[in-house]
Design an enzyme around this catalytic site. Structure first.
Site, PDB file in Angstrom:
ATOM      1  N   LYS A   1      65.725 -97.005 -82.109  1.00 48.25           N
ATOM      2  CA  LYS A   1      66.054 -97.238 -80.706  1.00 48.25           C
ATOM      3  C   LYS A   1      64.822 -97.765 -79.973  1.00 48.25           C
ATOM      4  O   LYS A   1      63.699 -97.469 -80.363  1.00 48.25           O
ATOM      5  CB  LYS A   1      66.469 -95.917 -80.046  1.00 48.25           C
TER       6      LYS A   1
ATOM      7  N   ARG B   1      78.880 -90.203 -86.101  1.00 45.65           N
ATOM      8  CA  ARG B   1      80.165 -90.240 -86.803  1.00 45.65           C
ATOM      9  C   ARG B   1      80.000 -89.846 -88.267  1.00 45.65           C
ATOM     10  O   ARG B   1      80.948 -89.376 -88.895  1.00 45.65           O
ATOM     11  CB  ARG B   1      80.795 -91.633 -86.646  1.00 45.65           C
TER      12      ARG B   1
HETATM   13  N1  BES Z   1      73.438 -90.637 -79.614  1.00 43.80           N
HETATM   14  C1  BES Z   1      73.818 -91.983 -79.429  1.00 43.80           C
HETATM   15  C2  BES Z   1      74.783 -92.192 -78.257  1.00 43.80           C
HETATM   16  C3  BES Z   1      74.312 -91.822 -76.882  1.00 43.80           C
HETATM   17  C4  BES Z   1      73.927 -92.814 -75.993  1.00 43.80           C
HETATM   18  C5  BES Z   1      74.299 -90.513 -76.459  1.00 43.80           C
HETATM   19  C6  BES Z   1      73.518 -92.470 -74.718  1.00 43.80           C
HETATM   20  C7  BES Z   1      73.883 -90.177 -75.172  1.00 43.80           C
HETATM   21  C8  BES Z   1      73.500 -91.162 -74.298  1.00 43.80           C
HETATM   22  C9  BES Z   1      74.512 -92.487 -80.687  1.00 43.80           C
HETATM   23  O1  BES Z   1      74.089 -91.920 -81.885  1.00 43.80           O
HETATM   24  C10 BES Z   1      74.247 -93.947 -80.796  1.00 43.80           C
HETATM   25  O2  BES Z   1      73.126 -94.291 -81.005  1.00 43.80           O
HETATM   26  N2  BES Z   1      75.293 -94.747 -80.659  1.00 43.80           N
HETATM   27  C11 BES Z   1      75.185 -96.160 -80.758  1.00 43.80           C
HETATM   28  C12 BES Z   1      76.252 -96.632 -81.719  1.00 43.80           C
HETATM   29  C13 BES Z   1      76.074 -98.042 -82.175  1.00 43.80           C
HETATM   30  C14 BES Z   1      74.830 -98.175 -83.039  1.00 43.80           C
HETATM   31  C15 BES Z   1      77.296 -98.445 -82.968  1.00 43.80           C
HETATM   32  C16 BES Z   1      75.390 -96.748 -79.383  1.00 43.80           C
HETATM   33  O3  BES Z   1      76.197 -96.203 -78.613  1.00 43.80           O
HETATM   34  O4  BES Z   1      74.724 -97.703 -79.053  1.00 43.80           O
HETATM   35 MN    MN Z   2      72.413 -92.890 -82.715  1.00 43.15          MN
END
Ligand code: BES
Ligand code: MN
Ligand code: ZN
Length: 497
Positions: A279, A353
């Protein structure tokens, strides 16, 4: 804070601070507020007559009895418009009064049951909302600061009920509120803890304490156990983590099956760096909230146990960090879940997931009547519904969806239905595996939900709580930080089951 219920008239209370209320637009107080007004020589009537108190929800006026009452002060709190009144207004009014009382260094509060009389709520739900609003507003995370001065803590809150016939209901509402608020506060604490403290091991420790204190059955699976279980998707995420993962299973009423089994699953990523699909560093600190699903199910178990609910309830929390490391899983890896399904990794940041997939398969062992999972799963859910507005709700069962929506309205832990259309599954078709773990950019909240659905074969609901776990500003009875979202929702839904 000690919660008491007393039979009597609030003006006779020995508390240092009395809390009474008024609806918006009321010219003359009635009931307990009128009795206190009389003891104050009509001071409340004066406030209203001068237009200095309008009765808006959460508006607070402070009055001084000058010897007419044993109390040092009276807080008059607004209940808002009668037409828009409900338990949310009660929680907000109680919260505003409690917060002001704490600022004023009060120690012992006495309150009437907001909305029990003219408000038309049942004595139990009015008392529950009054106590819940007070307790939740006064929550404070014990931060790691070198404090020089201990802040004021309120020692007791006495709910005063004049009508003997309503007393038992008020008592049960107040006790329910205590149980539920304890669960919410546990969930808030866990989310507020820094990720070097709230590790998977720490969550397992908290589960151990819950099991001991509330007579729950506990199992914690480690890396080797998960390998024996062939939990390939859970383990793939845990691969890059030095911190040992923990697959937590807590059971309430394990011997009781006559009412069917409910399984609650909570995503427990104690810190989500994204892994190799790293990230950006801006706001990455917010990813300490990525175990809010696990925190919610642990908090819910505390509430459920204290409420003594009659169902067999199982909480499952697959917990691990998601880290970049020499041992991390990679994009393009193909891994196998415990039900044999293969998954092509597109993004190691779509890890939630994966840990949920093995947990949802594990949930199937209980032949559950219902499974509900809570997960901070996608940023896309926040894009769809907004920050702090509602959890995204996906369900393969209409009655379950409706019941969760109703519980969401009652508790104001809102949920909003989103579709599980079959066409979304096309977005996660893989050329090299049964599924891929990420679809295109669009509709990410729904493609993550249909991914989870592939691991369920029972009535199921998925709550994407990404926008609900953490709040950067305080709001009425929810201070900034971990919100404890989901505990009140789950408790309300289970009580109605
Ligand atoms: N933990 C994150 C989602 C999240 C975002 C939680 C903001 C709380 C606040 C999750 O694991 C994630 O990184 N999701 C990605 C999925 C994508 C890579 C398909 C996302 O939402 O960008
Ligand atoms: Mn994630
Ligand atoms: Zn995540």
């Amino acid at each position: 804070m000690d919660i008491r219920v007393d039979h009597g008239a609030i003006q006779d209370s020995g508390a240092d601070t009395l809390i009474v209320n008024l609806f918006q637009g009321v010219g003359e107080p009635t009931g307990a507020t009128a009795a206190v007004d009389e003891a104050l020589g009509g001071a409340i009537g004066d406030l209203i007559a001068q237009g200095d108190f309008r009765g808006k929800t959460g508006e607070v006026a402070v009055l001084y009895p000058r010897g007419e009452l044993a109390a040092k002060r009276v807080l008059l709190v607004g209940l808002g418009e009668r037409e828009r009144f409900g338990t949310e207004a009660v929680r907000r009014a109680a919260a505003a009064a409690a917060a002001r009382a704490r600022e004023l260094s009060a120690s012992h509060l006495a309150t009437i049951v907001h909305g029990g009389g003219a408000g038309g709520l049942s004595p139990a739900s009015a008392a529950q909302a009054t106590v819940e609003g007070s307790l939740l507003a006064l929550y404070r995370y014990r931060a790691s600061k070198q404090v020089t001065e201990e802040p004021n803590e309120i020692a007791s809150l006495t709910v005063v009920e004049f009508d003997q016939e309503r007393l038992a209901e008020v008592e049960s509402g107040a006790r329910a509120a205590e149980a539920i608020a304890a669960g919410v506060m546990l969930a808030r604490d866990l989310v507020n803890m820094p990720p070097n403290v709230a590790t998977p091991g720490k969550l397992a420790e908290v589960a151990t304490e819950l099991a001991r204190d509330h007579d729950l059955r506990l199992f914690v699976g480690d890396r080797d156990w998960a390998a024996e279980q062939k939990m390939g998707t859970f383990l793939a995420v845990a691969k890059g983590a030095e911190e040992p993962p923990a697959f937590i299973v807590l059971e309430h009423n394990p011997e009781r099956s006559e009412n069917g089994t409910v399984v609650l699953v909570g995503k427990g990523i104690t810190f989500d760096t994204g892994g190799i699909s790293l990230k950006p560093s801006a706001k990455m600190e917010e990813m300490k909230c990525d175990m809010a699903g696990a925190a919610a199910v642990l908090g819910a178990m505390k509430a459920i146990a204290r409420l003594g609910l009659p169902h067999h309830v199982v909480a499952i929390a697959p917990c691990t960090e998601n880290m970049p490391d020499g041992r991390s899983y990679h994009p393009a890896d193909v891994i196998t879940a415990s039900n044999g399904k293969t998954v092509e990794i597109i993004s190691t940041d779509a890890e939630g997931r994966l840990v949920l997939a093995d947990a949802l398969v594990y949930a199937g062992r209980y032949a559950p009547k219902v499974v509900i999972d809570l997960a901070t799963l996608t940023g896309s859910c926040i894009v769809a519904l907004g920050q702090g507005m509602a959890a995204g709700l996906f369900s393969n069962d209409d009655a379950l969806r409706d019941a969760l929506c109703a519980a969401g309205e009652t508790t104001r832990e809102r949920v909003w239905p989103l579709p599980l259309w079959e066409e979304y599954t096309e977005e996660i078709e893989s050329r090299v595996a049964d599924l891929k773990n990420s679809g295109g950019r669009q509709g990410g909240v729904a493609t993550s939900a249909v991914f989870l659905q592939a691991f369920t074969d029972y009535p199921w609901a998925h709550l994407d709580i990404a926008g609900m776990a953490l709040s950067d500003k305080a709001n009425s009875y929810t201070p900034a930080g971990g919100t404890g979202y989901g505990v009140r929702l789950l408790a309300e839904w289970l009580r109605g089951l």
